[in-house]
Enzyme design. Sequence first.
Site, PDB file in Angstrom:
ATOM      1  N   ASP A  17       0.875  -1.164   0.000  1.00  0.00           N
ATOM      2  CA  ASP A  17       0.000   0.000   0.000  1.00  0.00           C
ATOM      3  C   ASP A  17       0.920   1.224   0.000  1.00  0.00           C
ATOM      4  OD1 ASP A  17      -2.332   1.656   0.424  1.00  0.00           O
ATOM      5  OD2 ASP A  17      -1.745   1.784   2.530  1.00  0.00           O
ATOM      6  N   ASP A  19      -0.305   5.082   1.021  1.00  0.00           N
ATOM      7  CA  ASP A  19      -0.621   6.098   2.031  1.00  0.00           C
ATOM      8  C   ASP A  19      -0.558   5.526   3.443  1.00  0.00           C
ATOM      9  OD1 ASP A  19      -1.347   8.576   0.542  1.00  0.00           O
ATOM     10  OD2 ASP A  19      -2.749   7.221  -0.427  1.00  0.00           O
TER      11      ASP A  19
END
Length: 231
Positions: A17, A19
């Site tokens: 991922d 963020d």
Amino acid sequence: MSMRSKPLKCITNVIFDMDGLLLDTEIHYEKAFENIMKRYDMTFRKEYQLKILGCDGDTISKYFVDHLGLPCTHEEFQSQKDAEMDRLSQHCSVMPGAQKLVEHLHKQKIPIAVATSSGQQSFDLKTKDHKEFFKLFDHIVLGSSDPEVKKGKPAPDIFLVCASRFPNKPKPEDCLVFEDSPNGIQGANAAGMQTVMVPDPNLDKEMTKEATMVLKSLEEFKPELFGLPAF
């Protein structure tokens, strides 16, 4: 490092991922949401952000407008969020341990990719200071602007699409996903992948139980536990 309830399996491919996991952007999202709610004389609470971590733009705007009752349209909210993030996300720092881990996997020729709910414009803005870093990844899937990603996290779509674009075509069980959000962990689990979670320290411990492993920081990760070359 957390206790593990199930044995770890060797993997061949790694999906990250972005963020809150690779880049420290969640502090900017928090400020953006706070500023927007303040315009409507509403108070932002940290718990709101924890509920939407990892979600795509449509899901986030529906949460604030439909669930919290923000008196604006989805489009108006999205426009305000984009403007706030354009202003706040000019310079995002890399999270502790991210650079070392990604460079190590790249050097060891382990296939690595990014699966982020961000769209192209948002991704370009947040990564502009880290272009060389993101060149280390085999590919990057942008959930909010990729036509193959039909449903955002917590659906498994983005992880399955990401895995399918590796040249070695790994099975889902051969992939390890790094996430910071419960929605991301849920999606990766639904895709049949093992998961390493580096959660926000404010997140309820109950929300981390679905992860294969929970770490306080990427600095704690030991690649050899999943059959990857050690540092």
